[in-house]
Design a protein around this motif. Structure first.
Motif, mmCIF file in Angstrom:
data_model
loop_
_atom_site.group_PDB
_atom_site.id
_atom_site.type_symbol
_atom_site.label_atom_id
_atom_site.label_comp_id
_atom_site.label_asym_id
_atom_site.label_seq_id
_atom_site.Cartn_x
_atom_site.Cartn_y
_atom_site.Cartn_z
ATOM 1 N N LYS A 1 0.826 -1.218 0.000
ATOM 2 C CA LYS A 1 0.000 0.000 0.000
ATOM 3 C C LYS A 1 0.865 1.277 0.000
ATOM 4 O O LYS A 1 0.351 2.373 -0.209
ATOM 5 C CB LYS A 1 -0.927 0.027 1.225
ATOM 6 N N THR B 1 -4.362 6.887 -1.807
ATOM 7 C CA THR B 1 -3.672 5.599 -1.770
ATOM 8 C C THR B 1 -2.537 5.606 -2.791
ATOM 9 O O THR B 1 -2.731 6.003 -3.942
ATOM 10 C CB THR B 1 -4.618 4.404 -2.024
ATOM 11 N N SER C 1 -0.974 2.733 -3.341
ATOM 12 C CA SER C 1 -0.840 1.281 -3.479
ATOM 13 C C SER C 1 -0.159 0.887 -4.792
ATOM 14 O O SER C 1 -0.425 1.481 -5.838
ATOM 15 C CB SER C 1 -2.225 0.641 -3.411
#
Length: 374
Positions: free
Chosen positions: A217, A276, A278
């Motif tokens: 992440k 995010t 990720s």
């Protein structure tokens, strides 16, 4: 008697032995939501759900087309689960008259004597093996290719994951079907509900949110980005055993650990932005959940994120913290950019109804039933 046999409803086995209520994120949501939809959509099928002790009581079912079978496995012993899945499940499949077995969690019993479907959620173990513990990596390396080979059809939750399966495994393209997951529509929490959750977790002032803190992440990128900005806290949810929660988090960073599902939507709704970085997403439920809560989204271009977000997120194409800082500043402090993303997010969420996903799965079962002349 022969005529009755021909007319009987095909029996679909759902292999849900991988479920660990509240702990598996997208893989758990996928199974729960599809089963809910199967209860609402008229079909000729009957369903037998194979469940471990933890999920047997957790999964509530209504409808006479469903039967639950308890397979005696406790959590905390993955080796035992995999042994039971491979050794005992084929016997249970025969015992319960299963015609098609759908294993929803990446791995299927290799010796079950029926037509099989396996769902692959992502190819993290191939794309980014460095983010996985050695034991997990070796497990996936052994079982995923064999499960994909054994299955009659392979379902992926995004086109991006389908392309990864085709890239990394020797499988004919027509065997792999991409069916988008969905998003469960929910009302936006009230200001009072958001305030209560803020108070419960001790969050004061403006914050950006990320859900999940596994190594892939890349929470560290966002932490670095926020060093260039003032006035924003960074709130991170995720299980401590994901191995990246520091004992002494940097100033302005709040690790909440495991968050109850009923607290997640108020956390999204209260955030100035959802961010995010990720490096791998098989589908990306969290970006859609944020959009549903009118929270603007900033995300990486990894995995399925561009496919799922469309034009409804500010997408970052590098792993440069400065780019994330710039995007966060723009989305949080430029009202026009923010409002535009929120409006696009509202539209985007409507493109992913769970019912459509479930109908495509049911069509796949029907195609296999016809092909197998059940």
């Amino acid at each position: 008697e022969g005529e009755d046999y021909c007319l009987r409803s095909p029996v679909i086995g759902l292999n849900l032995l991988y479920l660990q209520p509240g702990r598996l994120g997208g893989g758990e949501t996928y199974a729960q939501e599809l089963v809910k939809q199967y209860a609402q959509i008229p079909s000729l099928f009957r369903f037998v759900l194979f469940l471990n002790r933890d999920s047997y009581d957790d999964l509530q079912l209504s409808g006479e087309q469903f039967r639950k079978v308890l397979v005696p496995i406790e959590k905390g012993n993955p080796l035992k689960r995999h042994a039971v899945e491979q050794a005992i499940l084929p016997w249970l499949v025969r015992k319960h008259g299963i015609d098609i077995l759908h294993s929803m969690g990446m791995v299927c019993p290799l010796f079950a004597p029926v037509l099989q479907i396996v769902t692959v959620h992502d190819m993290l173990y191939k794309r980014h093996p460095e983010y996985l513990p050695v034991s997990k990596r070796l497990f996936w390396q052994f079982f995923v290719p064999r499960s994909v080979q054994r299955a009659t059809k392979v379902v992926t939750v995004s086109e991006s994951t389908r392309q990864d399966v085709l890239k990394f495994l020797p499988v004919p393209p027509e065997k792999v079907v991409s069916i988008h997951s969905g998003i469960t529509q929910a009302e936006k929490p009230t200001a009072e509900q958001v305030a209560a959750v803020r108070q419960r977790y001790g969050i004061r002032g403006s914050y950006i949110l990320t859900v999940g803190c596994g190594k892939h992440k890349r929470v560290d990128l966002i932490e670095q980005a926020l060093q260039a900005l003032s006035g924003l806290q960074f709130v991170v949810t995720g299980l401590p055993e994901s191995g990246v929660i520091p004992a002494n988090a940097a100033e302005g960073v709040r690790y909440l650990g495991f968050v109850r599902s009923e607290d997640l939507l108020p956390l999204y709704a209260g955030a100035s932005a959802y961010v995010t970085a990720s490096q791998m997403e098989g589908f990306g439920f969290t970006v859609l959940e944020a959009m549903m809560m009118d929270t603007p989204v900033i995300c990486s271009d990894a995995g399925s994120l561009p496919e799922v977000c469309g034009d409804a997120a500010h997408i970052i194409h590098t792993q440069d913290p400065a780019e994330y800082a710039q995007a966060i500043a723009k989305v949080c402090f430029d009202g026009k950019a923010r409002d535009e993303l929120i409006a696009r997010g509202r539209r985007r969420v409507r493109a992913f109804p769970w019912r459509a996903s479930a109908e495509k799965h049911l069509s796949l079962y029907a195609d296999l039933s016809d092909a197998g002349a059940l």
